[in-house]
Scaffold this motif. Structure first.
Motif, PDB file in Angstrom:
ATOM      1  N   SER A  10      70.583 -11.112 109.616  1.00  0.00           N
ATOM      2  CA  SER A  10      71.935 -11.402 109.129  1.00  0.00           C
ATOM      3  C   SER A  10      72.778 -10.145 108.988  1.00  0.00           C
ATOM      4  CB  SER A  10      71.872 -12.106 107.766  1.00  0.00           C
ATOM      5  OG  SER A  10      71.339 -13.402 107.876  1.00  0.00           O
ATOM      6  N   ALA A  11      72.127  -9.035 108.712  1.00  0.00           N
ATOM      7  CA  ALA A  11      72.865  -7.809 108.395  1.00  0.00           C
ATOM      8  C   ALA A  11      73.384  -7.152 109.666  1.00  0.00           C
ATOM      9  CB  ALA A  11      71.956  -6.844 107.637  1.00  0.00           C
ATOM     10  N   PRO A  12      74.711  -6.984 109.801  1.00  0.00           N
ATOM     11  CA  PRO A  12      75.254  -6.344 111.003  1.00  0.00           C
ATOM     12  C   PRO A  12      75.202  -4.820 110.897  1.00  0.00           C
ATOM     13  CG  PRO A  12      77.051  -6.951 109.559  1.00  0.00           C
ATOM     14  CD  PRO A  12      75.787  -7.421 108.883  1.00  0.00           C
ATOM     15  N   ALA A  13      75.322  -4.175 112.043  1.00  0.00           N
ATOM     16  CA  ALA A  13      75.479  -2.721 112.077  1.00  0.00           C
ATOM     17  C   ALA A  13      76.947  -2.409 112.322  1.00  0.00           C
ATOM     18  CB  ALA A  13      74.626  -2.123 113.188  1.00  0.00           C
ATOM     19  N   LEU A  14      77.513  -1.503 111.528  1.00  0.00           N
ATOM     20  CA  LEU A  14      78.871  -1.019 111.769  1.00  0.00           C
ATOM     21  C   LEU A  14      78.767   0.254 112.592  1.00  0.00           C
ATOM     22  CD1 LEU A  14      79.501  -3.096 109.525  1.00  0.00           C
ATOM     23  CD2 LEU A  14      81.196  -1.485 108.646  1.00  0.00           C
ATOM     24  N   VAL A  15      79.303   0.218 113.796  1.00  0.00           N
ATOM     25  CA  VAL A  15      79.157   1.332 114.733  1.00  0.00           C
ATOM     26  C   VAL A  15      80.540   1.865 115.103  1.00  0.00           C
ATOM     27  CG1 VAL A  15      78.183   2.101 116.926  1.00  0.00           C
ATOM     28  CG2 VAL A  15      77.092   0.215 115.666  1.00  0.00           C
ATOM     29  N   ARG A  16      80.776   3.149 114.854  1.00  0.00           N
ATOM     30  CA  ARG A  16      82.041   3.763 115.248  1.00  0.00           C
ATOM     31  C   ARG A  16      81.947   4.142 116.723  1.00  0.00           C
ATOM     32  NH1 ARG A  16      85.902   5.398 112.160  1.00  0.00           N
ATOM     33  NH2 ARG A  16      84.570   5.548 110.317  1.00  0.00           N
ATOM     34  N   LEU A  17      82.717   3.476 117.558  1.00  0.00           N
ATOM     35  CA  LEU A  17      82.663   3.729 118.999  1.00  0.00           C
ATOM     36  C   LEU A  17      83.518   4.936 119.376  1.00  0.00           C
ATOM     37  CD1 LEU A  17      82.822   0.110 120.462  1.00  0.00           C
ATOM     38  CD2 LEU A  17      80.860   1.391 119.567  1.00  0.00           C
ATOM     39  N   THR A  18      84.722   4.948 118.881  1.00  0.00           N
ATOM     40  CA  THR A  18      85.631   6.077 119.082  1.00  0.00           C
ATOM     41  C   THR A  18      86.438   6.231 117.806  1.00  0.00           C
ATOM     42  OG1 THR A  18      87.434   4.712 119.976  1.00  0.00           O
ATOM     43  CG2 THR A  18      85.838   5.592 121.568  1.00  0.00           C
ATOM     44  N   ASP A  19      87.248   7.235 117.747  1.00  0.00           N
ATOM     45  CA  ASP A  19      88.128   7.391 116.599  1.00  0.00           C
ATOM     46  C   ASP A  19      89.054   6.179 116.507  1.00  0.00           C
ATOM     47  OD1 ASP A  19      89.331   8.658 114.398  1.00  0.00           O
ATOM     48  OD2 ASP A  19      90.961   9.370 115.681  1.00  0.00           O
ATOM     49  N   GLY A  20      88.951   5.447 115.411  1.00  0.00           N
ATOM     50  CA  GLY A  20      89.820   4.291 115.225  1.00  0.00           C
ATOM     51  C   GLY A  20      89.330   3.006 115.839  1.00  0.00           C
ATOM     52  N   LEU A  21      88.087   2.969 116.345  1.00  0.00           N
ATOM     53  CA  LEU A  21      87.545   1.743 116.938  1.00  0.00           C
ATOM     54  C   LEU A  21      86.118   1.540 116.444  1.00  0.00           C
ATOM     55  CD1 LEU A  21      87.987  -0.652 118.858  1.00  0.00           C
ATOM     56  CD2 LEU A  21      87.107   0.782 120.713  1.00  0.00           C
ATOM     57  N   VAL A  22      85.899   0.439 115.704  1.00  0.00           N
ATOM     58  CA  VAL A  22      84.609   0.161 115.075  1.00  0.00           C
ATOM     59  C   VAL A  22      84.101  -1.191 115.541  1.00  0.00           C
ATOM     60  CG1 VAL A  22      83.429  -0.262 112.874  1.00  0.00           C
ATOM     61  CG2 VAL A  22      85.156   1.550 113.041  1.00  0.00           C
ATOM     62  N   CYS A  23      82.808  -1.239 115.860  1.00  0.00           N
ATOM     63  CA  CYS A  23      82.162  -2.491 116.261  1.00  0.00           C
ATOM     64  C   CYS A  23      81.278  -2.993 115.121  1.00  0.00           C
ATOM     65  CB  CYS A  23      81.310  -2.258 117.513  1.00  0.00           C
ATOM     66  SG  CYS A  23      80.349  -3.700 118.039  1.00  0.00           S
ATOM     67  N   VAL A  24      81.455  -4.276 114.740  1.00  0.00           N
ATOM     68  CA  VAL A  24      80.558  -4.931 113.785  1.00  0.00           C
ATOM     69  C   VAL A  24      79.561  -5.716 114.632  1.00  0.00           C
ATOM     70  CG1 VAL A  24      80.376  -6.482 111.799  1.00  0.00           C
ATOM     71  CG2 VAL A  24      82.443  -5.119 112.133  1.00  0.00           C
ATOM     72  N   ARG A  25      78.397  -5.138 114.827  1.00  0.00           N
ATOM     73  CA  ARG A  25      77.439  -5.646 115.804  1.00  0.00           C
ATOM     74  C   ARG A  25      76.334  -6.457 115.128  1.00  0.00           C
ATOM     75  NH1 ARG A  25      71.845  -5.664 117.375  1.00  0.00           N
ATOM     76  NH2 ARG A  25      71.732  -5.705 119.650  1.00  0.00           N
ATOM     77  N   PHE A  26      76.290  -7.755 115.424  1.00  0.00           N
ATOM     78  CA  PHE A  26      75.260  -8.652 114.924  1.00  0.00           C
ATOM     79  C   PHE A  26      74.179  -8.854 115.988  1.00  0.00           C
ATOM     80  CE2 PHE A  26      78.920  -9.875 112.383  1.00  0.00           C
ATOM     81  CZ  PHE A  26      78.395 -10.214 111.136  1.00  0.00           C
ATOM     82  N   GLU A  27      72.965  -9.102 115.524  1.00  0.00           N
ATOM     83  CA  GLU A  27      71.938  -9.582 116.448  1.00  0.00           C
ATOM     84  C   GLU A  27      72.223 -11.035 116.797  1.00  0.00           C
ATOM     85  OE1 GLU A  27      67.109 -10.338 116.627  1.00  0.00           O
ATOM     86  OE2 GLU A  27      67.908  -8.757 115.337  1.00  0.00           O
TER      87      GLU A  27
END
Length: 341
Positions: A10-27
């Motif tokens: 259930s717990a997503p990973a918050l991944v900073r892709l670039t400056d100002g762009l973040v991915c909330v990545r779920f399995e």
């Protein structure tokens, strides 16, 4: 330490892709929704341990509900479309769920209506079963509160949230809870062919992307939450998914590729804001259709949306429109067939 695997996935990973762009990545995103919904139903006494929960699903919600039922000692009956693949079905059955699939149909509306009709038959035969109604019961919003609070803690400055509309629970809930922390712009992502934001008159010859839209109205979609809508075709979403893997190592599904495409554009339009987009699941079920032919995918730098001011002007492969919290379009207004909480 987690007490059950449902909590871990259930717990997503918050991944900073670039400056100002973040991915909330779920399995697999809908586990967080199903798990919280089942927990609330048990706490409220609407279901009891040993009861059976029933719902219709075209994919990842089926697995999510089976996992939640496994955790809480409940029976699970899924009425699925033919898009429920063998990998998901076998896992669900081993966990104790009953899975049945309606007959194949080229018409999504017919497929969804067949599934709902079958659910009603099951309920008439088994009145103690509980229908989860993932598309209409707002109990499915609850699981996203913790994710929204985490985003608010970890992402600084003004936020634009981007993600698939789908059943209405994910971006709808995230927007609702995030706005308790401050002002948030919301860009919803839709496929062509969906009634939800009025694109049902435009057919995508490749596919209607699972998890983004619908051919029937959904009660959990709150149109007033959305500032902007992107309609993205299969052919435009594929480069987004391929680029996510090639550039950032994120192996995510087709709806995630569409979300990434829209997020890049929103970031370009408002570079002072941090754009946070949702990647709902992994890319495993898209290996053959999306990732294997990756050399044929277009360059995302060459893609740009058509700006439109009415849904009548929509056209493939990608359109963007200011929604500004407008009401549901004709054909997308949900007619209450059962009480909502």
């Amino acid at each position: 330490m987690y007490d059950h695997i449902a909590e871990a996935v259930s717990a997503p990973a918050l991944v900073r892709l670039t400056d100002g762009l973040v991915c909330v990545r779920f399995e697999t995103m809908k586990v967080i929704s199903a798990n919280a919904a089942v927990s609330r139903l048990l706490a409220d006494g609407r279901v009891r341990r040993g009861d059976t929960l029933v719902d219709s699903s075209s994919g990842i919600y089926a697995y999510a509900l089976a996992l939640a039922c496994h955790r809480h000692g409940l029976g699970c009956h899924i009425v699925g479309s033919t898009t429920v693949d063998t990998i998901a079905r076998v896992q669900m059955e081993i966990m104790g769920a009953t899975v049945e699939q309606v007959r194949p149909s080229e018409d999504l509306k017919l497929d969804q209506n067949l599934r709902v009709s079958r659910v009603r038959e099951i309920l008439s035969e088994n009145p103690r079963h509980h229908w989860m109604r993932q598309y209409h019961d707002e109990v499915h919003y609850l699981g996203y509160r913790e994710v929204a609070d985490r985003i608010a803690r970890e992402v600084r400055g003004e936020i634009t949230l981007v993600g698939g509309v789908g059943s209405g629970a994910s971006t709808g809930a995230l927007a609702t809870y995030l706005r308790r922390h401050g002002s948030v712009d919301v860009a919803g992502v839709q496929p062509f062919g969906s009634v939800t934001f009025g694109s049902d008159h435009v057919v995508d010859p490749a596919i209607l992307i699972a998890g983004l839209g619908s051919s029937i109205p959904f009660g959990n979609v709150r149109h007033k939450l959305y500032d902007t809508v992107h309609w993205i075709s299969f052919d435009a979403a594929v480069p987004g998914s391929v680029e996510l893997l090639r550039r950032f190592g994120i192996f995510a599904g087709l709806s995630s590729g569409a979300g990434y495409l829209a997020a890049r554009w929103e970031r370009r339009l408002a570079p002072e804001r941090t754009v946070v987009f949702v990647a709902a699941d992994t890319g495993h079920r898209y290996v053959d259709s999306v990732f294997a032919p990756y050399r044929d995918a277009a360059d995302v730098e060459e893609l740009a949306p058509h700006d439109v001011t009415t849904t009548e002007a929509l056209r493939l492969p990608w359109c963007r429109m200011a929604w500004n919290g407008s009401a549901a379009p004709h054909g997308a207004q949900f007619d209450e067939c059962a009480p909502r909480r």
